[in-house]
Design a protein around this motif. Sequence first.
Motif, PDB file in Angstrom:
ATOM      1  N   LEU B 285       0.828  -1.212   0.000  1.00  0.00           N
ATOM      2  CA  LEU B 285       0.000   0.000   0.000  1.00  0.00           C
ATOM      3  C   LEU B 285       0.860   1.259   0.000  1.00  0.00           C
ATOM      4  O   LEU B 285       0.568   2.227  -0.706  1.00  0.00           O
ATOM      5  N   ARG B 286       1.932   1.236   0.797  1.00  0.00           N
ATOM      6  CA  ARG B 286       2.837   2.397   0.815  1.00  0.00           C
ATOM      7  C   ARG B 286       3.475   2.569  -0.567  1.00  0.00           C
ATOM      8  O   ARG B 286       3.629   3.682  -1.066  1.00  0.00           O
ATOM      9  N   GLY B 289       1.342   4.274  -3.121  1.00  0.00           N
ATOM     10  CA  GLY B 289       0.995   5.675  -2.876  1.00  0.00           C
ATOM     11  C   GLY B 289       0.126   5.963  -1.668  1.00  0.00           C
ATOM     12  O   GLY B 289      -0.365   7.090  -1.522  1.00  0.00           O
ATOM     13  N   ALA B 290      -0.071   4.977  -0.800  1.00  0.00           N
ATOM     14  CA  ALA B 290      -0.841   5.260   0.419  1.00  0.00           C
ATOM     15  C   ALA B 290       0.049   5.999   1.403  1.00  0.00           C
ATOM     16  O   ALA B 290       1.201   5.609   1.612  1.00  0.00           O
ATOM     17  N   ARG B 291      -0.478   7.057   1.977  1.00  0.00           N
ATOM     18  CA  ARG B 291       0.303   7.784   2.981  1.00  0.00           C
ATOM     19  C   ARG B 291       0.348   6.975   4.269  1.00  0.00           C
ATOM     20  O   ARG B 291      -0.621   6.314   4.630  1.00  0.00           O
TER      21      ARG B 291
END
Lengths: 234, 375
Positions: B285-286, B289-291
């Motif tokens: 997820l990171r 593009g997940a913050r």
Amino acid sequence: MTTLAESASTTGHALEMRAITKIYRVADDEVVALDHVDLTVASDEIVALVGPSGSGKTTLCSIAGGLLSPTNGSVAVAGQEISGYSGRQLTEFRRASVGFVFQTVNLIPFLTARENLLVVDEIGPRLGRVARDRADQLLEELGLTDRASNLPAQLSGGQKQRVAIGRALMNDPSLVLFDEPTSALDSSLGDQVVRLIRDEMKARGTAAIIVTHDDRITHYADRTVNIEDGRIAE
Amino acid sequence: MFLALREMSRARVRFGLLICAVGLLVFLILTQQAIQGGLITGFVGALRQQSAPVLVYSVDGERTLQGSVIDPGLEAKIRGVGGVAEAGWVGQSTFTVRVDGGAESDAALIGYEHSGLGDPSRLSSGRRPVGPTEVVGSAADFTVGSRVRIVPSGPAGATSPVFTVVGLVKDAQIQVTPTLFVPWAGYEAAVKAANPDATTVLPSVIAARPTSGVSDTELVRRINAASPDADALTRSQAASDTPGVAQVQQSFQLIFLLYGLVVPLVTGLFFLIITFQKAAALTLLRAIGARSGALVRSLLVQVVLVVGGGIVIGIALFAPLTLIQLGAITIRFDPGAVLFWSVGLLVLGVASALVAARRVLAIDPLEATTGGGGL
């Protein structure tokens, strides 16, 4: 003098890397992973990046995708200069501008195939219905409509890779990076997946870099780039 | 929210078991809290419910009503202290009684000389006594209209007073014994019936009220300064300083401290383990593009849902318990205590997840290229 971003923008390049150097510091030693690498990928070009283990393929791909910053050099993706980006900016860049298909872990195990596509919308500014329609369209194109509600554990290896490709295309990226996409598949399935990648990329006019050890993949690429000891071999 | 809820819905058994475990712990905490409250109320509820703002014990009485005796000399000194607006006798003894002709049992009688100085502050039902044979009883033990006969000592056939319960007061026991508030004349008659040799009935304590402009604590200070034999206490001090009360509270506080550690440890460890287990997914997820902040928020949403769900289950289990009487102890649903523990456990639960949150924040998205977990 034009900047790299201006150059990429005017030339329509999906990726333009100039004099990229990446040095890792291990204890008191310095390891040069990439040494003044230049690489340009046109907006609808598929490039196979080939080289032995430790040659710098994954490092190059990671820098192109904003997962890693170069020690020196410039990187522009679709006219967007990213080499000076902060961690937060790189996160936003990855979410909005590139697609990834990794070698091993590609899917969230507790999300269905459809939700694995929709997660791209959930982690950014939400488009809601537009995103749901796009996910359904991608699943249909990838032949996964009847598998939309299946969890990754209920999918075959090839189906998982197709879902990963769909996820990589959800944000309509300028560049998709594939890291050994066929390494976990048998030759027949690997061939199918690579053909699918080519068809999807060409249909969308999207650029792709495929990192591979597999010589068969190079036949589907527009160009093969060899990398050895951190340098592009001409 | 999407990720948090989806993960919980796909791992219902895992999260459900944790919610049930937290619910059971909340149930135990609320029950123990109620038992503590009921136990202390049973010990000293009568002192809290009586109307005198200041009670003066003899030092020898060691802050127990039954052990304290005020002799006339000490009483005179107390009455002579500046700032005493009104003072009156309060006595307490335990008697063998028969209620409505039933079997013999024990009851505590609290006798008061003046209304407003030792009688109940407010009644839960009925009315106040108008004569020496009328009493107000503890609501958990008596009903209005009950007749309570003091069992006399001495030869068979001896006479003894019979009291009629005309009013009730909640939470008004002393020493976990059914308690009756009776005007002084009735109290005196009861003492003499139980002890025919008694010639004079001395008060256990002097109830006092300060004059206008003098606070309760100031009056306490003045009375204690006036005589080394006097041990004046405000109403709340008299209740909290009764021997045994502090020890009971300390014992329960130790139990609550253990619960306060167990709940966040259970939730903290659970979320740390599942953070490790799904490290690869979080790294992916990171990478796409997940913050990290969004992933931490997702974690905290799960913590709040788990602890919140546990609190709801705990309260749902505890609430029916408050409808029953546990022996002589009344289990009360105290909204203040429920709110305190709910907020406290939520805060502790969130705090306990900070270790897992730090792990999430430390994820390097580059690990996705190697298939590593990033943790």
